[in-house]
Scaffold this active site. Structure first.
Site, PDB file in Angstrom:
ATOM      1  N   TYR A 156     -38.187  23.556  67.588  1.00 36.48           N
ATOM      2  CA  TYR A 156     -37.934  22.123  67.711  1.00 36.48           C
ATOM      3  C   TYR A 156     -38.027  21.412  66.364  1.00 36.48           C
ATOM      4  O   TYR A 156     -37.421  20.352  66.182  1.00 36.48           O
ATOM      5  CB  TYR A 156     -38.962  21.479  68.661  1.00 36.48           C
ATOM      6  CG  TYR A 156     -38.630  21.570  70.131  1.00 36.48           C
ATOM      7  CD1 TYR A 156     -38.437  22.793  70.748  1.00 36.48           C
ATOM      8  CD2 TYR A 156     -38.536  20.421  70.904  1.00 36.48           C
ATOM      9  CE1 TYR A 156     -38.170  22.866  72.105  1.00 36.48           C
ATOM     10  CE2 TYR A 156     -38.268  20.483  72.257  1.00 36.48           C
ATOM     11  CZ  TYR A 156     -38.081  21.708  72.858  1.00 36.48           C
ATOM     12  OH  TYR A 156     -37.818  21.769  74.198  1.00 36.48           O
ATOM     13  N   LYS A 176     -42.536  36.823  72.302  1.00 36.35           N
ATOM     14  CA  LYS A 176     -41.427  37.781  72.282  1.00 36.35           C
ATOM     15  C   LYS A 176     -41.680  38.702  71.075  1.00 36.35           C
ATOM     16  O   LYS A 176     -40.850  38.833  70.167  1.00 36.35           O
ATOM     17  CB  LYS A 176     -40.096  37.011  72.181  1.00 36.35           C
ATOM     18  CG  LYS A 176     -38.857  37.858  72.362  1.00 36.35           C
ATOM     19  CD  LYS A 176     -38.644  38.375  73.786  1.00 36.35           C
ATOM     20  CE  LYS A 176     -37.466  39.343  73.817  1.00 36.35           C
ATOM     21  NZ  LYS A 176     -37.324  40.027  75.115  1.00 36.35           N
ATOM     22  N   ASP A 182     -40.884  24.084  83.356  1.00 41.16           N
ATOM     23  CA  ASP A 182     -39.912  23.700  84.395  1.00 41.16           C
ATOM     24  C   ASP A 182     -39.918  24.737  85.519  1.00 41.16           C
ATOM     25  O   ASP A 182     -39.850  24.394  86.699  1.00 41.16           O
ATOM     26  CB  ASP A 182     -38.483  23.607  83.826  1.00 41.16           C
ATOM     27  CG  ASP A 182     -38.134  22.197  83.342  1.00 41.16           C
ATOM     28  OD1 ASP A 182     -39.055  21.476  82.907  1.00 41.16           O
ATOM     29  OD2 ASP A 182     -36.943  21.825  83.396  1.00 41.16           O
TER      30      ASP A 182
END
Ligand code: IPM
Ligand code: MN
Length: 356
Positions: free
Chosen positions: A141, A189, A249
């Site tokens: 971001y 990851k 979410d």
């Protein structure tokens, strides 16, 4: 108590759910004898529409002078074609950064009575109570360099994390776990990304300071699968910014509706509290928004920013009581024989419970 709360209603359903949160805060003030000074400021698309930048100076100044900040939602598809700094989302990204709010806490639990409200089987979701601890001021971001190549044929973002950034968010996760189920799942990851390998190493080293908390590691793809198939295996999920955006979410789907989820962005100068759901332009202005995420965020504001624990619990108990009475907005599965109610009616039912 006398406290100042900056209100940033924003876009889409943001103003409607902010009204609901304000109703709950006023009811708390009346019942417990507090004075909350509520100051409203423009943000996001509503600021752009008023000819201002997405985060006007007056809004930032008002936030910095407050004891806590409540934000409804930002986002409006009509700005989709605009450059990044002329989009509603730029406001929240700048605000998080200016505040230094690096820790985003997104609890997702199944309210009693809503076990059969989502797409998962009730026995799978029963008792789910997850806290996603999302790093909020780093990663893709914010990483530099970012941009679009001159010929417009490629674009790039940078994922960057320092040991210090990883440690401070990991501390929040471990401290939170100590007060809950004493289990942290760190999600990364690390089989592909350098930032994730540093993340895993740093979290593993830090865990030595928390011998009472169990630490596990999962790759983000596996976690996305397991959250949807065995959600009750999680207590605290610790992860970086983008992975946390996605997984939080997903946790909304598991507990029945994204509209139920509250959040707190803390660790900086002033706490920022907002529902997770976003601006939902498709249902804006139709009295359909579920106000529980916003009212739950007001409860988090009371507890975390104002240290009003009994007041926060009163709000959460009121939400549970309204649900128990069969109140359901359209995003929730209705109780047999009871038609769904609007956003305002749901908020009123909760506010009545706070006052009672
Ligand atoms: C959220 C939202 C924001 C994010 C957007 C509006 C910038 O999706 O709070 O999860 O991506 O962080
Ligand atoms: Mn999001």
């Amino acid at each position: 108590m006398n406290a100042t709360i900056a209100l940033l209603p924003g876009d889409g359903i943001g103003p409607e759910v902010t009204d609901a949160a304000v109703g709950a805060l006023r009811a708390v003030a009346d019942k417990f004898g507090h004075t909350f000074n509520l100051d409203t400021y423009d943000v996001g698309g509503s600021a752009l529409d008023a000819g201002q930048p997405p985060l006007p100076d007056a809004t930032l100044a008002g936030c910095l002078a407050a004891d806590a900040i409540f934000l409804g939602a930002v986002g409006n598809p009509k700005f989709d074609g605009e450059p990044p700094d002329r989009r509603p989302e730029a406001s929240i990204l700048k605000l998080r950064r200016e505040l230094g709010a690096f820790a985003n806490l997104r609890p997702a639990r199944v309210w009693p009575g809503l076990e059969d409200g989502g797409s998962l089987k009730p026995e799978v979701v029963k008792g789910v109570d997850v806290l996603v601890v999302r790093e909020l001021t780093g990663g893709l971001y914010y990483g530099q360099p970012r941009g679009v190549a001159d010929d417009g044929q490629s674009a790039f973002n940078t994922m960057r994390y320092s040991v210090e950034e990883i440690e401070r968010i990991a501390v929040v996760a471990f401290e939170s776990a100590r007060l809950r189920g004493k289990h942290v799942t760190s999600v990364d990851k690390a089989n592909v990304l350098e930032t994730s390998r540093l993340w895993r190493q740093t979290v593993t080293a830090l865990a030595e300071r928390y011998p009472d908390v169990e630490l596990g590691h999962e790759y983000v793809d596996a976690c996305a699968l397991l959250i949807a198939s065995q959600p009750s295996r999680y207590d605290v999920i610790l992860t970086e910014n983008l992975f946390g955006d996605i997984l939080s979410d997903e946790s909304g789907a598991i507990v029945g509706s994204l509209g139920l989820l509250p959040s707190a962005s803390v660790g900086g100068k002033i706490g920022l509290f907002e529902p997770v759901h976003g601006s939902a332009p498709d249902i804006a202005g139709q009295d359909k928004a579920n106000p529980i995420g916003a009212i739950g965020s007001a409860a988090m504001l009371l507890r975390q920013a104002l240290k009003l624990d009994a007041e926060a619990s009163a709000v959460e108990t009121a939400i549970a009581a309204a649900l128990d009475a069969g109140c359901r907005t359209v995003d929730l599965v209705p109780v047999a024989g009871q038609p769904p109610i609007g956003s305002k009616a749901m908020a009123e039912a909760i506010i009545e419970q706070i006052a009672s």
